[in-house]
Enzyme design. Structure first.
Site, PDB file in Angstrom:
ATOM      1  N   LYS A   1       0.841  -1.205   0.000  1.00 25.05           N
ATOM      2  CA  LYS A   1       0.000   0.000   0.000  1.00 25.05           C
ATOM      3  C   LYS A   1       0.876   1.255   0.000  1.00 25.05           C
ATOM      4  O   LYS A   1       0.586   2.232  -0.684  1.00 25.05           O
ATOM      5  CB  LYS A   1      -0.927  -0.025   1.228  1.00 25.05           C
ATOM      6  CG  LYS A   1      -2.033  -1.053   1.042  1.00 25.05           C
ATOM      7  CD  LYS A   1      -2.761  -1.440   2.319  1.00 25.05           C
ATOM      8  CE  LYS A   1      -3.668  -2.620   2.005  1.00 25.05           C
ATOM      9  NZ  LYS A   1      -4.343  -3.195   3.153  1.00 25.05           N
TER      10      LYS A   1
ATOM     11  N   ASP B   1     -11.696   0.979   3.199  1.00 26.23           N
ATOM     12  CA  ASP B   1     -11.870  -0.484   3.182  1.00 26.23           C
ATOM     13  C   ASP B   1     -13.350  -0.863   3.066  1.00 26.23           C
ATOM     14  O   ASP B   1     -13.681  -2.036   2.927  1.00 26.23           O
ATOM     15  CB  ASP B   1     -11.291  -1.111   4.461  1.00 26.23           C
ATOM     16  CG  ASP B   1      -9.950  -1.791   4.203  1.00 26.23           C
ATOM     17  OD1 ASP B   1      -9.590  -1.948   3.020  1.00 26.23           O
ATOM     18  OD2 ASP B   1      -9.275  -2.175   5.181  1.00 26.23           O
TER      19      ASP B   1
ATOM     20  N   GLN C   1      -5.266  -2.009   9.207  1.00 22.91           N
ATOM     21  CA  GLN C   1      -4.872  -3.297   8.628  1.00 22.91           C
ATOM     22  C   GLN C   1      -5.330  -4.439   9.545  1.00 22.91           C
ATOM     23  O   GLN C   1      -4.980  -4.481  10.709  1.00 22.91           O
ATOM     24  CB  GLN C   1      -3.344  -3.311   8.459  1.00 22.91           C
ATOM     25  CG  GLN C   1      -2.808  -4.519   7.727  1.00 22.91           C
ATOM     26  CD  GLN C   1      -3.258  -4.576   6.272  1.00 22.91           C
ATOM     27  OE1 GLN C   1      -3.206  -3.594   5.550  1.00 22.91           O
ATOM     28  NE2 GLN C   1      -3.708  -5.739   5.847  1.00 22.91           N
TER      29      GLN C   1
END
Ligand code: NAP
Length: 281
Positions: free
Chosen positions: A48, A115, A92
């Site tokens: 990322k 997300d 994450q």
């Protein structure tokens, strides 16, 4: 058999994001919060960060120790929520068990939730409204569309019902007029459902679970699974060598869905910027 090449489509999406950001004259900002030292998470965060650097994003990598408290973690998110240079935030996963991941995910402002895991964005997807959609399912749909694989009227069997992949993918497929079967660990006779599918998506996390006899001839196979083998190599949930002469299209692992996930994160950061702008945030 033709490969569904995630690398090619990823480049196209990244170029698009670059162009859109330039047109808006905005420096996009992405923050990744990482808790602890999970090995797989380190790899994903690096990917990322690379994407963010390649696209000249503002990038914040907030690394917290594994024993961080829920309150401390929520404070970090609150600060990023208020940071005007940061358009997208993600935590994450997985995070350590003592933390409440649902509360953590829902703390992110929905218009910064790149997300797509807040309850609000999940609901927007179900209702077919504009919101932020989880990157992997969006990447799968975009990959199939790039290769002009029609979804309307197709029988799509998805294996795996996680909030991150299976469930949002089912909603996206329904919104694209596919007929969807969603399987999971309690499904009786999985093969019955995979064999009748025009498109099979495996998102399980079990190496080589899907074999030649599980799919019909000419099926499209999307392999989401990322499994690390004893020799260190990555392997999908589909036995690639076993099925390759029977399928019409298949995603490789690596080089398929994983590539798309990173590209869609860039696109979601741009969409998050637009949503923030629309709401005067
Ligand atoms: P997850 O949350 O662990 O969900 C796995 C799903 O598979 C669950 O719904 C589970 O059923 C189901 N399942 C387990 N064993 C099964 C079996 N024998 N038969 C049928 N269904 C079974 O995993 P996830 O986050 O969705 O990820 C799935 C895989 O995709 C992992 O390998 C992950 O690393 C990979 N992944 C890849 C990307 C990418 O960018 N390529 C992104 C995300 C995830 P229950 O619900 O009944 O437990």
């Amino acid at each position: 058999m033709e490969l569904l090449d995630g690398k090619i489509v990823k480049q196209k999406v990244l170029e698009e994001v670059k162009g859109l950001a330039e047109k808006e004259n905005v420096k996009l900002g992405l923050a990744v919060v990482q808790v602890g030292d999970d090995e797989a998470s380190k790899v994903y965060v690096r990917q990322k960060e690379k994407m963010a650097n390649d696209l000249n994003f503002n990038f914040i990598h907030k690394k917290l120790s594994a024993d961080v408290t829920q309150e401390e973690l929520l404070k970090v998110i609150d600060k990023l929520n208020k940071n005007k240079k940061i358009h997208g935030i993600l935590v994450q996963m997985p995070i350590p068990k003592h933390l409440d991941s649902k509360e953590v995910q829902n703390r992110i402002y929905s218009y910064k939730d790149v997300d797509g895991l807040t309850d609000l964005n999940a609901g927007m997807l179900i209702h077919g409204k504009e919101g932020l959609v989880p990157c992997t399912p969006q990447g799968i749909v975009d990959l199939l569309k790039y290769y002009k694989i029609e979804l309307e009227g197709k029988n799509v069997t998805i294996i795996g019902r996680s909030d991150l992949v299976g469930k949002p993918l089912a909603a996206l497929m329904i919104n694209n007029n596919a007929t969807v079967t969603l399987c999971h660990s309690k499904t009786k006779d999985l093969r019955e459902f995979t064999k009748k599918a025009d498109i099979v998506v495996a998102a399980v996390g079990k190496a080589k679970l899907i074999k030649r006899e599980d799919i019909k001839k000419g099926a499209v196979v999307v392999d989401v699974g990322i499994n690390r083998m004893e020799d260190g190599k990555l392997c999908g949930d589909v036995d690639f060598d076993d099925v390759k002469s029977k399928v019409s299209y298949i995603t490789p692992v690596p080089g398929g869905v994983g590539q798309m996930t990173v590209a869609e994160l860039a696109m979601n950061t741009y969409k998050a910027y637009l949503l923030g702008k629309k709401n005067n945030k």
